[in-house]
Design a protein around this motif. Structure first.
Motif, PDB file in Angstrom:
ATOM      1  N   VAL A  20      32.867  64.019  45.150  1.00 18.88           N
ATOM      2  CA  VAL A  20      33.016  62.924  45.904  1.00 18.88           C
ATOM      3  C   VAL A  20      32.379  61.757  45.172  1.00 18.88           C
ATOM      4  O   VAL A  20      32.697  60.552  45.220  1.00 18.88           O
ATOM      5  N   VAL A  21      31.153  62.032  44.612  1.00 14.63           N
ATOM      6  CA  VAL A  21      30.339  61.130  44.046  1.00 14.63           C
ATOM      7  C   VAL A  21      30.857  60.672  42.756  1.00 14.63           C
ATOM      8  O   VAL A  21      30.749  59.254  42.429  1.00 14.63           O
ATOM      9  N   LYS A  22      31.735  61.520  42.065  1.00 14.91           N
ATOM     10  CA  LYS A  22      32.482  61.159  41.025  1.00 14.91           C
ATOM     11  C   LYS A  22      33.709  60.183  41.285  1.00 14.91           C
ATOM     12  O   LYS A  22      33.932  59.290  40.099  1.00 14.91           O
ATOM     13  N   LEU A  23      33.878  59.973  42.086  1.00 12.53           N
ATOM     14  CA  LEU A  23      35.225  59.080  42.655  1.00 12.53           C
ATOM     15  C   LEU A  23      34.697  58.097  43.100  1.00 12.53           C
ATOM     16  O   LEU A  23      35.691  57.021  43.355  1.00 12.53           O
ATOM     17  N   LEU A  24      33.461  57.468  43.120  1.00 15.35           N
ATOM     18  CA  LEU A  24      32.899  56.094  43.579  1.00 15.35           C
ATOM     19  C   LEU A  24      32.932  55.123  42.435  1.00 15.35           C
ATOM     20  O   LEU A  24      32.325  55.490  41.209  1.00 15.35           O
ATOM     21  N   LYS A  25      33.244  53.978  42.463  1.00 11.67           N
ATOM     22  CA  LYS A  25      33.087  52.793  41.610  1.00 11.67           C
ATOM     23  C   LYS A  25      31.533  52.731  41.129  1.00 11.67           C
ATOM     24  O   LYS A  25      30.755  53.039  42.081  1.00 11.67           O
ATOM     25  N   PRO A  26      31.324  52.350  40.055  1.00  9.05           N
ATOM     26  CA  PRO A  26      30.006  52.240  39.640  1.00  9.05           C
ATOM     27  C   PRO A  26      28.862  51.382  40.392  1.00  9.05           C
ATOM     28  O   PRO A  26      27.757  51.575  40.973  1.00  9.05           O
ATOM     29  N   ASN A  27      29.609  50.469  41.124  1.00  2.00           N
ATOM     30  CA  ASN A  27      28.966  49.476  42.183  1.00  2.00           C
ATOM     31  C   ASN A  27      29.520  49.925  43.556  1.00  2.00           C
ATOM     32  O   ASN A  27      29.073  48.930  44.573  1.00  2.00           O
ATOM     33  N   GLY A  28      30.019  50.830  43.688  1.00  2.00           N
ATOM     34  CA  GLY A  28      30.514  51.211  45.110  1.00  2.00           C
ATOM     35  C   GLY A  28      29.401  51.673  46.087  1.00  2.00           C
ATOM     36  O   GLY A  28      28.534  52.026  45.602  1.00  2.00           O
ATOM     37  N   ARG A  29      29.843  51.883  47.222  1.00  2.00           N
ATOM     38  CA  ARG A  29      29.034  52.451  48.347  1.00  2.00           C
ATOM     39  C   ARG A  29      29.600  53.587  48.935  1.00  2.00           C
ATOM     40  O   ARG A  29      30.710  53.583  49.297  1.00  2.00           O
ATOM     41  N   ILE A  30      28.553  54.457  48.976  1.00  2.00           N
ATOM     42  CA  ILE A  30      28.989  55.784  49.767  1.00  2.00           C
ATOM     43  C   ILE A  30      28.192  55.760  50.942  1.00  2.00           C
ATOM     44  O   ILE A  30      26.962  55.524  51.263  1.00  2.00           O
ATOM     45  N   VAL A  31      28.962  56.286  51.902  1.00  2.00           N
ATOM     46  CA  VAL A  31      28.306  56.418  53.698  1.00  2.00           C
ATOM     47  C   VAL A  31      28.447  57.820  53.816  1.00  2.00           C
ATOM     48  O   VAL A  31      29.463  58.477  53.750  1.00  2.00           O
ATOM     49  N   PHE A  32      27.339  58.332  53.887  1.00  2.00           N
ATOM     50  CA  PHE A  32      27.196  59.693  54.108  1.00  2.00           C
ATOM     51  C   PHE A  32      26.914  60.380  55.457  1.00  2.00           C
ATOM     52  O   PHE A  32      25.945  59.949  56.040  1.00  2.00           O
ATOM     53  N   LEU A  86      19.939  68.565  50.568  1.00  2.00           N
ATOM     54  CA  LEU A  86      20.237  68.618  49.299  1.00  2.00           C
ATOM     55  C   LEU A  86      21.330  67.590  48.980  1.00  2.00           C
ATOM     56  O   LEU A  86      21.175  66.852  47.969  1.00  2.00           O
ATOM     57  N   ASN A  87      22.323  67.281  49.668  1.00  2.00           N
ATOM     58  CA  ASN A  87      23.292  66.172  49.560  1.00  2.00           C
ATOM     59  C   ASN A  87      22.716  64.813  49.781  1.00  2.00           C
ATOM     60  O   ASN A  87      22.986  63.764  48.845  1.00  2.00           O
ATOM     61  N   GLU A  88      21.974  64.495  50.358  1.00  2.00           N
ATOM     62  CA  GLU A  88      21.051  63.491  50.574  1.00  2.00           C
ATOM     63  C   GLU A  88      20.345  63.223  49.462  1.00  2.00           C
ATOM     64  O   GLU A  88      20.374  61.778  48.895  1.00  2.00           O
ATOM     65  N   LEU A  89      19.767  63.996  48.826  1.00  2.00           N
ATOM     66  CA  LEU A  89      18.880  63.804  47.889  1.00  2.00           C
ATOM     67  C   LEU A  89      19.764  63.426  46.553  1.00  2.00           C
ATOM     68  O   LEU A  89      19.493  62.742  45.705  1.00  2.00           O
ATOM     69  N   HIS A  90      21.105  64.289  46.249  1.00  2.00           N
ATOM     70  CA  HIS A  90      21.961  64.077  45.343  1.00  2.00           C
ATOM     71  C   HIS A  90      22.442  62.630  45.476  1.00  2.00           C
ATOM     72  O   HIS A  90      22.693  61.806  44.390  1.00  2.00           O
ATOM     73  N   ILE A  91      22.773  62.158  46.631  1.00  2.00           N
ATOM     74  CA  ILE A  91      23.403  60.875  46.599  1.00  2.00           C
ATOM     75  C   ILE A  91      22.547  59.728  46.300  1.00  2.00           C
ATOM     76  O   ILE A  91      22.600  58.946  45.710  1.00  2.00           O
ATOM     77  N   LYS A  92      21.242  59.880  46.728  1.00  2.00           N
ATOM     78  CA  LYS A  92      20.155  58.983  46.436  1.00  2.00           C
ATOM     79  C   LYS A  92      19.722  58.767  44.881  1.00  2.00           C
ATOM     80  O   LYS A  92      19.574  57.811  44.410  1.00  2.00           O
ATOM     81  N   LYS A  93      20.195  60.030  44.237  1.00  2.00           N
ATOM     82  CA  LYS A  93      20.011  59.793  42.913  1.00  2.00           C
ATOM     83  C   LYS A  93      20.866  59.586  42.034  1.00  2.00           C
ATOM     84  O   LYS A  93      20.712  58.685  40.888  1.00  2.00           O
ATOM     85  N   HIS A  94      22.391  59.663  42.409  1.00  2.00           N
ATOM     86  CA  HIS A  94      23.501  59.459  41.680  1.00  2.00           C
ATOM     87  C   HIS A  94      24.210  58.019  42.274  1.00  2.00           C
ATOM     88  O   HIS A  94      24.903  57.718  41.500  1.00  2.00           O
ATOM     89  N   CYS A  95      24.035  57.554  43.370  1.00  2.00           N
ATOM     90  CA  CYS A  95      24.391  56.576  43.906  1.00  2.00           C
ATOM     91  C   CYS A  95      23.779  55.369  43.828  1.00  2.00           C
ATOM     92  O   CYS A  95      22.733  55.191  44.559  1.00  2.00           O
ATOM     93  N   LYS A  96      24.491  53.965  43.469  1.00  2.00           N
ATOM     94  CA  LYS A  96      23.361  52.697  43.434  1.00  2.00           C
ATOM     95  C   LYS A  96      23.134  52.380  44.846  1.00  2.00           C
ATOM     96  O   LYS A  96      22.304  51.693  45.118  1.00  2.00           O
ATOM     97  N   ASN A  97      24.448  52.460  45.643  1.00  2.00           N
ATOM     98  CA  ASN A  97      24.535  51.928  47.031  1.00  2.00           C
ATOM     99  C   ASN A  97      24.973  53.046  47.926  1.00  2.00           C
ATOM    100  O   ASN A  97      25.877  53.796  47.844  1.00  2.00           O
ATOM    101  N   TYR A  98      24.118  53.060  49.008  1.00  2.00           N
ATOM    102  CA  TYR A  98      24.628  54.358  50.159  1.00  2.00           C
ATOM    103  C   TYR A  98      23.962  53.798  51.445  1.00  2.00           C
ATOM    104  O   TYR A  98      22.819  53.196  51.386  1.00  2.00           O
ATOM    105  N   THR A  99      24.640  54.275  52.281  1.00  2.00           N
ATOM    106  CA  THR A  99      24.052  54.450  53.762  1.00  2.00           C
ATOM    107  C   THR A  99      24.194  55.918  54.312  1.00  2.00           C
ATOM    108  O   THR A  99      24.970  56.425  54.116  1.00  2.00           O
ATOM    109  N   ILE A 100      22.908  56.434  54.700  1.00  2.00           N
ATOM    110  CA  ILE A 100      23.138  57.885  55.234  1.00  2.00           C
ATOM    111  C   ILE A 100      22.640  57.585  56.837  1.00  2.00           C
ATOM    112  O   ILE A 100      21.825  57.215  57.183  1.00  2.00           O
ATOM    113  N   PHE A 101      23.620  58.473  57.482  1.00  2.00           N
ATOM    114  CA  PHE A 101      23.415  58.623  58.907  1.00  2.00           C
ATOM    115  C   PHE A 101      23.107  59.987  59.175  1.00  2.00           C
ATOM    116  O   PHE A 101      23.882  60.857  58.736  1.00  2.00           O
ATOM    117  N   ARG A 102      22.190  60.265  59.842  1.00  2.00           N
ATOM    118  CA  ARG A 102      21.817  61.422  60.554  1.00  2.00           C
ATOM    119  C   ARG A 102      22.333  61.531  62.014  1.00  2.00           C
ATOM    120  O   ARG A 102      21.500  60.914  62.850  1.00  2.00           O
TER     121      ARG A 102
END
Length: 279
Positions: free
Chosen positions: A100-112, A143-159
């Motif tokens: 799913v990270v590969k489907l995000l625009k370069p400046n897009g935002r992922i909410v995990f 592990l998914n949190e770590l991957h998102i923080k490494k590969h996504c410029k913009n993210y919000t993670i909700f636990r």
């Protein structure tokens, strides 16, 4: 237009999120859900408002099918069994996140949608508490949190704490409150593990959705009521018949501090005891 993808969008939490997102005419909402636990009927009322619905796994979607890529991705799809034996489901969760990270625009935002399962056996936790998962599910979220923080410029993670509410699939034993609701409505006895002595922090599904939609900081937030409830107390409150089963190695007590999220203007609206009393 804001091009939005919701993975797991026909599921318990995802369907409520999709209903909220389509209310905004500036949102173009896409849903991917393999229907392994979700149901298209959950989004039947808003189906015609979707840009598309794909009943497949995220990792099986070819990138050319969804070009151009997405401005925002809400990644909720996951195998959420904390009692799973083996690593097959955890690997599936990891593979879907990498896809799913590969489907995000370069400046897009992922909410995990992460989980309190990343903490393991810790009683009172904040966003700064250490990772110490005791289940393969918790490990996959970590592990998914770590991957998102490494590969996504913009993210919000909700636990999330333990989410409850309408459309929770109790027939598939998904979540204590969903099981209580299903068993109560169908007059069936439920099996209680660990003698009902586990404590969990429950949060209403629509309160979760409010956080997902309104809080957009690049940060990590816990979504909870900040109150722990004993399993057996909730079962007795519901009036459902029960019997004791075997003991399982799982978290005995957890409470998530929600002060960081409250500082953003969010607050929970419905307690788990109020919900059970309304069943």
């Amino acid at each position: 237009m804001n091009k939005i993808l919701v993975t797991g969008g026909a599921g318990f939490i995802g369907s409520h999120l999709v209903e909220e997102l389509v209310k905004n005419p500036l949102n173009e909402v896409y849903v991917i859900d393999d229907l392994s636990t979700g149901n298209w009927r959950n989004i039947k009322k808003v189906f015609r408002s979707l840009a598309f619905f794909l009943p497949v796994r995220v990792q099986d979607v070819h990138e050319d099918l969804v070009n151009p890529f997405f401005d925002t991705i809400y990644h909720l799809a996951a195998k959420a069994n904390t009692r799973a034996v083996g690593d097959e489901e955890a690997i599936d969760n990891i593979d879907s996140t990498r896809a799913v990270v590969k489907l995000l625009k370069p400046n897009g935002r992922i909410v995990f949608s992460s989980s309190c399962a990343v903490y393991g056996n810790q009683r009172l936790v904040t966003e700064k508490s250490k990772f110490s998962p005791i289940s393969t599910y918790g490990c996959s979220k970590w592990l998914n949190e770590l991957h998102i923080k490494k590969h996504c410029k913009n993210y919000t993670i909700f636990r999330f704490g333990n989410v409850f509410g309408e459309r929770q699939n109790g027939s598939r034993k998904m979540g204590l409150i969903g099981v209580i609701e299903y068993r109560k409505k169908n007059g069936k006895t439920m099996t209680v593990y660990n003698k009902g002595q586990d404590y969990r922090d429950y949060i209403y599904v629509k309160d979760v959705v409010k956080a997902l939609v309104t809080v957009k900081d690049k940060d990590i937030f816990q979504v909870s009521n900040s109150k722990a409830h004993r399993t057996l107390d909730l079962i007795k409150l519901s009036g459902v018949d029960y019997k004791f089963g075997k003991s399982n190695p799982e978290v005995g007590y957890i409470l998530l501090k929600n002060s960081k999220l409250r500082a953003k203007g969010w607050k929970p609206t419905l307690s788990v005891t109020e919900y059970i009393k309304g069943l």
